[in-house]
Design an enzyme around this catalytic site. Structure first.
Site, PDB file in Angstrom:
ATOM      1  N   ASP A 280       0.850  -1.187   0.000  1.00 27.96           N
ATOM      2  CA  ASP A 280       0.000   0.000   0.000  1.00 27.96           C
ATOM      3  C   ASP A 280       0.894   1.250   0.000  1.00 27.96           C
ATOM      4  O   ASP A 280       1.858   1.315  -0.758  1.00 27.96           O
ATOM      5  CB  ASP A 280      -0.957  -0.031   1.198  1.00 27.96           C
ATOM      6  CG  ASP A 280      -2.115   0.936   1.056  1.00 27.96           C
ATOM      7  OD1 ASP A 280      -3.107   0.588   0.401  1.00 27.96           O
ATOM      8  OD2 ASP A 280      -2.031   2.058   1.580  1.00 27.96           O
ATOM      9  N   TYR A 430      -3.683  11.227   0.998  1.00 23.87           N
ATOM     10  CA  TYR A 430      -4.054  11.009  -0.401  1.00 23.87           C
ATOM     11  C   TYR A 430      -4.038  12.322  -1.172  1.00 23.87           C
ATOM     12  O   TYR A 430      -3.549  12.379  -2.308  1.00 23.87           O
ATOM     13  CB  TYR A 430      -5.439  10.359  -0.487  1.00 23.87           C
ATOM     14  CG  TYR A 430      -5.426   8.890  -0.157  1.00 23.87           C
ATOM     15  CD1 TYR A 430      -5.459   7.930  -1.165  1.00 23.87           C
ATOM     16  CD2 TYR A 430      -5.351   8.448   1.162  1.00 23.87           C
ATOM     17  CE1 TYR A 430      -5.434   6.579  -0.868  1.00 23.87           C
ATOM     18  CE2 TYR A 430      -5.316   7.110   1.476  1.00 23.87           C
ATOM     19  CZ  TYR A 430      -5.353   6.169   0.453  1.00 23.87           C
ATOM     20  OH  TYR A 430      -5.314   4.830   0.756  1.00 23.87           O
ATOM     21  N   HIS A 487      -4.508  -7.906   0.026  1.00 20.45           N
ATOM     22  CA  HIS A 487      -3.844  -6.617   0.183  1.00 20.45           C
ATOM     23  C   HIS A 487      -3.071  -6.495   1.496  1.00 20.45           C
ATOM     24  O   HIS A 487      -1.991  -5.909   1.526  1.00 20.45           O
ATOM     25  CB  HIS A 487      -4.901  -5.515   0.096  1.00 20.45           C
ATOM     26  CG  HIS A 487      -4.348  -4.135   0.077  1.00 20.45           C
ATOM     27  ND1 HIS A 487      -3.668  -3.620  -1.004  1.00 20.45           N
ATOM     28  CD2 HIS A 487      -4.364  -3.142   1.018  1.00 20.45           C
ATOM     29  CE1 HIS A 487      -3.304  -2.376  -0.740  1.00 20.45           C
ATOM     30  NE2 HIS A 487      -3.708  -2.064   0.482  1.00 20.45           N
TER      31      HIS A 487
END
EC number: 3.3.2.9
Length: 511
Positions: A280, A430, A487
């Site tokens: 990630d 982000y 993930h």
């Protein structure tokens, strides 16, 4: 006798023109001869003067081009490290930053738990659509069961003790306090080399993701792992703005700033060379670390690779890959994981990336509600642990969560966000990283030349074949098709990931 061929007689006008032209040509030749006889040295002098100017100019030009080429070749090897300040207000003009490393302990209180319980008791729920399972997000029927467990059975005091079983520390770097855990092997058998390993989490995870893999890395023999002559001491920092690391007070804090801070952290701990691992956001941070100071990174291990499908070559590879995979560098396993391409790489990603568009544009708006409601926070975070672990969990009423994780583990991760009020700054990460076109950032123009390993888990959000990864990672020494997992590799399949890390490091150490 043979008669000669007859030649038509020119007309008087034509004869006059021919005679005039021949005279002019004769005069021109005589004039040219005259100038060449009169000025024989002029020509050689003029040519020598031209050569005297042109040769040095050409040499300088070619030399300049060569220097520029060599400098450009050198520039692509690394990213400039630079410096930064993320503390509140202006950076102090005088005084050295406190570089002390301070022990840290996670604490809680009855007041903190009572506040949590009060908010859980006041939660409101919207009934789910019939048969919706997790297709519309976190199913509210199952959410009520999770909240009931959280309210009545989950023991935060006990989980805090578990969190504190590893040594925690904080240190100030670039104006903010950085939290990390540092776990050393309790015993190092004769002949084993201790290697420092920095592991970086992502969103919506935390340092707690690594709690199950740490003992496998620091004491592999006890857990039946084939580690050869390698054992690790593990450093797991919290990205600034996540968990117990202080959030940046200034705009612009991205993965490059994180990479620089983590390099400074490792240097402060006394390490000159070390291995790095991430998935990630941790994947991008550790990749940036490898681009920034390749001389310090002995090896890079990733369980997620960020690659965009751009350019004509990749489009052609996608079109031909399902029919002639060998022609475009795909393996059969690549094809199985990538196709049907539109379904797996467009529709599935669009379905799973709605959160990204919110957090990359207006994170504070959505963050206000999540920071105020523990139920909303749990739904927002745990939904990712469902579909990012296995895409088929969309069809399960409970999201398949308890088939891979315990509620205690899942809620402990949620609590780290809750008690630190870090959901908003974690979402801002982000926006900071998507502030410009990713193709225009400094790291997008720099290759990765350190030894690299990629562990490709089958349920990852998107699959990156090795032939694409090579465009960025120029020294891939290990590429593994993992048999299962998604993930959150370290959280879900710690033994598989640990074994792959050991294989990789042993290979690098033998190079």
């Amino acid at each position: 006798m043979y008669e000669s061929a007859s030649v038509p007689r020119r007309k008087p006008a034509e004869e006059t023109l021919v005679l005039l032209y021949s005279k002019l040509q004769q005069g021109k030749e005589e004039q040219t001869d005259m100038w060449q006889e009169v000025l024989p040295n002029a020509w050689s002098f003029q040519n020598s003067q031209k050569n005297a100017v042109l040769v040095p100019v050409a040499a300088v030009g070619v030399g300049g081009m060569l220097v520029c080429w060599l400098m450009s070749r050198r520039k692509i090897k690394s990213i400039e490290m630079g410096d930064g300040w993320w503390g509140s207000g202006e950076k102090p003009l005088k005084g050295k930053e406190d570089e002390s490393i301070r022990p840290f302990k996670i604490e809680t209180s009855d007041e903190e738990i009572e506040d949590l319980h009060r908010r859980l008791d006041q939660a409101r729920y919207a009934p789910p659509l019939e048969g919706a399972a997790f297709n519309y997000g976190f199913n509210s029927d199952y959410l009520q069961k999770v909240v009931a467990y959280w309210r009545n059975k989950f023991d935060w005091h006990k989980q805090v003790e578990i969190l504190n079983k590893y040594p925690h520390f904080r240190t100030t770097i670039e104006g903010i306090d950085i939290h990390f855990i540092h776990v050393k092997p309790s015993y190092v058998p004769h002949g084993k080399a201790v290697q420092p390993l920095l592991m970086v989490h992502g969103w919506p995870g935390s340092f707690y993701e690594f709690y199950k893999i740490i003992p496998l890395l620091t004491d592999p023999t006890k857990h039946g792992l084939d580690s050869g002559d390698v054992v690790f001491e593990v450093i797991c920092p919290s990205i600034p703005g996540y968990g117990f690391s202080e959030a940046p007070h200034q705009q612009g804090f991205d993965t490059l700033a994180t990479a620089r801070i983590f390099h400074k952290l490792m240097k402060r701990l006394g390490f000159k060379e070390y291995y790095v691992q991430g998935g990630d956001w941790g994947s991008r941070v550790t990749t940036n670390m490898s681009q920034m100071l390749p001389q310090s990174v002995k090896g890079l291990h990733l369980n997620l690779v960020f690659i965009s499908v751009r350019g004509l070559k990749k489009v052609i590879q996608v079109m031909l890959g399902t029919y002639l995979p060998w022609l475009v560098g795909f393996t059969r396993e690549d094809v199985r994981r990538m196709y049907p391409f539109m379904q797996k790489n467009v529709f599935d990603i669009l379905r799973e990336s709605g959160y990204l568009h919110i957090q990359a544009t207006k994170p504070d708006t959505a963050g206000c509600g999540l920071n105020d409601s523990p139920v909303g926070l749990a739904a927002y975070i745990l939904e990712k642990f469902s579909t990012w672990t296995d895409k088929s969990f969309l069809r399960k009423d409970d999201g398949g969560l308890e088939s891979k994780y315990s509620l205690d583990d899942l809620l402990t991760n949620v609590m780290i966000y809750w008690v630190t009020a870090s959901i908003v700054p974690s979402m801002r990460y982000y926006k900071e990283n998507f502030a410009q076109d990713p193709g225009l950032t400094a790291d997008s123009r720099v290759g990765v030349y350190v030894p690299t390993a990629i562990a490709a888990f089958p349920q990852e959000i998107a699959h990156t074949p090795q032939v694409w990864a090579k465009n960025i990672f120029k020294n891939i020494v290990r590429y593994s098709y993992m048999p299962r997992g998604g993930h959150f590799a370290a959280f879900e399949e710690p033994k598989l990931l640990a074994q792959d890390i050991f294989h990789f490091v042993r290979k690098v150490e033998q190079l």
